[in-house]
Write an enzyme that holds these catalytic residues in place. Sequence first.
Site, short mmCIF file in Angstrom:
data_model
loop_
_atom_site.label_atom_id
_atom_site.label_comp_id
_atom_site.label_asym_id
_atom_site.label_seq_id
_atom_site.Cartn_x
_atom_site.Cartn_y
_atom_site.Cartn_z
N ARG A 46 -9.65 6.68 -0.71
CA ARG A 46 -10.59 7.26 -1.67
C ARG A 46 -11.59 8.17 -0.97
O ARG A 46 -11.96 9.23 -1.48
CB ARG A 46 -11.32 6.13 -2.42
CG ARG A 46 -12.33 6.65 -3.39
CD ARG A 46 -12.29 5.95 -4.73
NE ARG A 46 -13.27 6.57 -5.60
CZ ARG A 46 -14.47 6.06 -5.84
NH1 ARG A 46 -14.81 4.90 -5.30
NH2 ARG A 46 -15.31 6.69 -6.60
N ARG B 248 -23.11 8.05 -4.75
CA ARG B 248 -23.26 8.69 -3.43
C ARG B 248 -23.54 10.18 -3.55
O ARG B 248 -24.05 10.81 -2.62
CB ARG B 248 -22.00 8.47 -2.60
CG ARG B 248 -21.63 6.99 -2.47
CD ARG B 248 -20.18 6.82 -2.13
NE ARG B 248 -19.71 5.45 -2.32
CZ ARG B 248 -19.29 4.96 -3.47
NH1 ARG B 248 -19.28 5.73 -4.55
NH2 ARG B 248 -18.89 3.71 -3.56
N LYS C 69 -25.53 1.15 9.23
CA LYS C 69 -24.10 1.35 9.46
C LYS C 69 -23.74 2.84 9.43
O LYS C 69 -23.07 3.35 10.33
CB LYS C 69 -23.30 0.56 8.42
CG LYS C 69 -21.84 0.40 8.76
CD LYS C 69 -21.05 1.56 8.26
CE LYS C 69 -19.58 1.40 8.62
NZ LYS C 69 -18.80 2.53 8.10
N PRO D 169 -21.42 0.82 15.26
CA PRO D 169 -21.47 0.58 13.81
C PRO D 169 -21.02 -0.84 13.46
O PRO D 169 -19.94 -1.27 13.86
CB PRO D 169 -20.48 1.61 13.24
CG PRO D 169 -20.35 2.66 14.30
CD PRO D 169 -20.53 1.95 15.60
N ASP E 236 -19.87 -2.89 10.58
CA ASP E 236 -19.42 -3.01 9.19
C ASP E 236 -18.87 -4.43 8.98
O ASP E 236 -18.96 -5.26 9.87
CB ASP E 236 -18.36 -1.96 8.88
CG ASP E 236 -17.21 -2.04 9.86
OD1 ASP E 236 -16.95 -3.13 10.40
OD2 ASP E 236 -16.57 -1.01 10.11
#
Length: 276
Positions: free
Chosen positions: A124, A172, A214, A231, A233
């Site tokens: 996506r 977003r 992140k 990072p 996550d």
Amino acid sequence: MEIRKTEWGAELHGCADFVPEKIFGCGQCFRWDTDGVGIARGHIARVVKQGDVVRIECAPELWEPFWVDYFDLRRDYQAIRETLSRDPHMVAAAAFGAGIRILRQEPWEALVSFLISQCNHIPRIRGIIEIMCRMFGDEVELCGVKRFSFPDPERIAACTLEELAPLRAGYRTKYILKAARQAADGELDLDAVSKLPTDEARRVLLTLDGVGNKVADCVLLFGMGKWDACPMDVWMKRAVEKFYQGKAPDFGDIAGLAQQYLFHYIRNGGEKQETE
DNA sequence: GAACAGGTGAAGT
DNA sequence: ACTTCACCTGTT
């Protein structure tokens, strides 16, 4: 790894530390297709693995000034793996991840890409970015292959929220538009930020709407070459929980690559394959 | 149709 | 400082 410059680009021989599927599939970048064609900073290249050789087709005059840095070819990944492997928990993950390289992407593209990445899967994320490039990027061609460049901040800043709606990026979208306008009007200078020490650069990034730890660390690592950014996550949290009882070690100035190895290892079930 | 997804920010404790 | 929840959208 031996690099041979050619009239159509370059050939890499002895490619244990250059595995295209890993480099392009590990979630750091979103603009390389399964046919090996990708685009970065408006330049197209095709990366094809043939046995032990990787062919990189590109405009030859851009090989040295651009692609060598983009593919991080001056760095000795094997030596770094050996250093990381002093940590017994890293041995298997580093071996499993051999072939991954951290691409040196553009700060702006990295910022937008990882703003989009929140609560989204890779297909996506790629889809949203693809729509954005088709709508607002410029068409580029190399040897008959066509792609669209990543639109610069000015182009996005000129849009309204409604014009960006086709991206289907949801909540977003407003983050992307705001960042674009800040970058376009000079309030945010990403090139200047990328020259700051990691902590100061992170502090600037965290002031942006939609950017938390992140996303900031992804931009630092993938878009600004800050290898001490790591990072965290959900996958990394799982890895840290599993291998380090919840307390992440500090891998210093190679933390970014340690993160990639652990991330790739836990996400692809590397630790299960071993025991089978 | 509800729950969830590589995260963030606001509001609550 | 830590927990909870809404947020767009697409997929399961």
